[in-house]
Motif scaffolding. Structure first.
Motif, mmCIF file in Angstrom:
data_model
loop_
_atom_site.group_PDB
_atom_site.id
_atom_site.type_symbol
_atom_site.label_atom_id
_atom_site.label_comp_id
_atom_site.label_asym_id
_atom_site.label_seq_id
_atom_site.Cartn_x
_atom_site.Cartn_y
_atom_site.Cartn_z
ATOM 1 N N GLY A 49 2.738 40.830 22.644
ATOM 2 C CA GLY A 49 4.079 41.179 22.166
ATOM 3 C C GLY A 49 4.037 42.099 20.956
ATOM 4 N N LEU A 102 9.840 46.626 22.726
ATOM 5 C CA LEU A 102 10.571 45.356 22.842
ATOM 6 C C LEU A 102 10.793 44.979 24.307
ATOM 7 C CD1 LEU A 102 13.419 45.290 20.138
ATOM 8 C CD2 LEU A 102 11.743 43.497 20.593
ATOM 9 N N VAL A 103 11.113 45.984 25.115
ATOM 10 C CA VAL A 103 11.338 45.753 26.555
ATOM 11 C C VAL A 103 10.065 45.225 27.208
ATOM 12 C CG1 VAL A 103 11.851 46.875 28.772
ATOM 13 C CG2 VAL A 103 13.232 47.416 26.763
ATOM 14 N N SER A 106 9.429 41.649 25.905
ATOM 15 C CA SER A 106 10.419 40.714 26.478
ATOM 16 C C SER A 106 10.117 40.416 27.936
ATOM 17 C CB SER A 106 11.835 41.291 26.370
ATOM 18 O OG SER A 106 12.152 41.570 25.036
ATOM 19 N N ILE A 109 6.993 38.096 28.146
ATOM 20 C CA ILE A 109 7.301 36.716 27.745
ATOM 21 C C ILE A 109 8.197 36.048 28.788
ATOM 22 C CG2 ILE A 109 8.536 35.310 26.016
ATOM 23 C CD1 ILE A 109 7.439 37.405 23.918
ATOM 24 N N GLY A 110 9.143 36.824 29.324
ATOM 25 C CA GLY A 110 10.051 36.300 30.356
ATOM 26 C C GLY A 110 9.318 35.886 31.622
ATOM 27 N N CYS A 118 7.693 27.672 28.695
ATOM 28 C CA CYS A 118 7.610 28.228 27.335
ATOM 29 C C CYS A 118 6.275 27.853 26.690
ATOM 30 C CB CYS A 118 8.772 27.722 26.481
ATOM 31 S SG CYS A 118 8.777 28.445 24.829
ATOM 32 N N ILE A 126 9.832 32.760 19.398
ATOM 33 C CA ILE A 126 9.893 34.064 20.073
ATOM 34 C C ILE A 126 10.659 35.057 19.192
ATOM 35 C CG2 ILE A 126 10.767 35.311 22.108
ATOM 36 C CD1 ILE A 126 10.386 32.633 23.670
ATOM 37 N N PHE A 130 9.355 38.752 17.642
ATOM 38 C CA PHE A 130 10.093 40.020 17.687
ATOM 39 C C PHE A 130 10.385 40.547 16.282
ATOM 40 C CE2 PHE A 130 11.985 38.795 22.074
ATOM 41 C CZ PHE A 130 10.890 39.358 22.710
#
Length: 220
Positions: A49, A102-103, A106, A109-110, A118, A126, A130
């Motif tokens: 991330g 960020l995309v 995200s 992580i998604g 999680c 999370i 970020f």
């Protein structure tokens, strides 16, 4: 108007130039993302991330240095654009590529959450991931731009390394101070993340007029 179209042109040029250098990094992120998502590792997920958010930001900063190497910056000054617009387009370009990072983060992580649940101690962690990634990118950019135009393009790489190290140190200092002041808990996490982002954004916004001021005084 005329200023708006020249601004769009500058931004398009910056986005395209970053895309060319960022394409390789994007491929690396996709390939390493397949590995990270296939294993259960909180530390790998955090590393991925942060690497995504900060990495794309670095790609955008490298483009500024490349413009000098290719002499494009001298040609740009012959166009009907103001120096302030050139700097503004670079700052906007930076924000766009932080968002691209960020995309990636995200999405990773998604997908990991869907496959393995999680992996963070609590979901609010999370947000902290970020906040740290965005704040380091903003601090790094805020330091890099004025010092790059102050020190000259031949020192671009060194300025970038110094900016990244300083940004990481600033984040560490802010987090250390907040940990001393705030009682551990969800409220502390949210307040801490908000303070981190607010400090980084204010520094980034302050850096903008400072960079314009330095750039206007430079002779090319």
């Amino acid at each position: 108007g005329k200023g708006e179209s020249s601004m769009k042109g500058l931004l398009k040029n910056n986005l395209y130039a970053t895309f060319l250098s960022g394409k390789l990094f994007a491929i690396f992120m996709l390939l390493s993302g397949i590995f990270v998502v296939s294993v259960i590792s909180q530390s790998l997920l955090i590393g991925y991330g942060l690497m995504g958010i900060i990495g794309f930001s670095v790609c955008a900063l490298i483009v500024v240095k490349n413009e000098f190497t290719s002499k494009w910056v001298k040609y740009k000054l012959t166009l009907p654009v103001r120096r302030a617009e050139i700097i503004e387009s670079q700052f906007w370009n930076q924000l766009i590529w932080i968002f691209v990072g960020l995309v990636f983060a995200s999405a990773e992580i998604g997908i990991s959450w869907l496959l393995h649940g999680c992996q963070f101690d609590q979901p609010f962690d999370i947000l902290t991931l970020f906040a740290i990634g965005i704040s380091i990118s903003l601090f790094m950019s805020a330091i890099y731009f004025p010092f790059f135009y102050l020190c000259g393009e031949e020192r671009g790489e060194v300025v970038l390394i110094i900016a990244l190290v300083c940004a990481s140190c600033i984040d560490y200092v802010i987090i250390s101070i907040l940990n001393q002041l705030l009682t551990p808990g969800i409220a502390a996490i949210i307040i801490g993340d908000a303070v981190l982002l607010a400090c980084a954004l204010m520094t980034f916004l302050f850096s903008y007029p400072l960079t314009i001021c330095i750039y206007k005084k430079n002779e090319y």
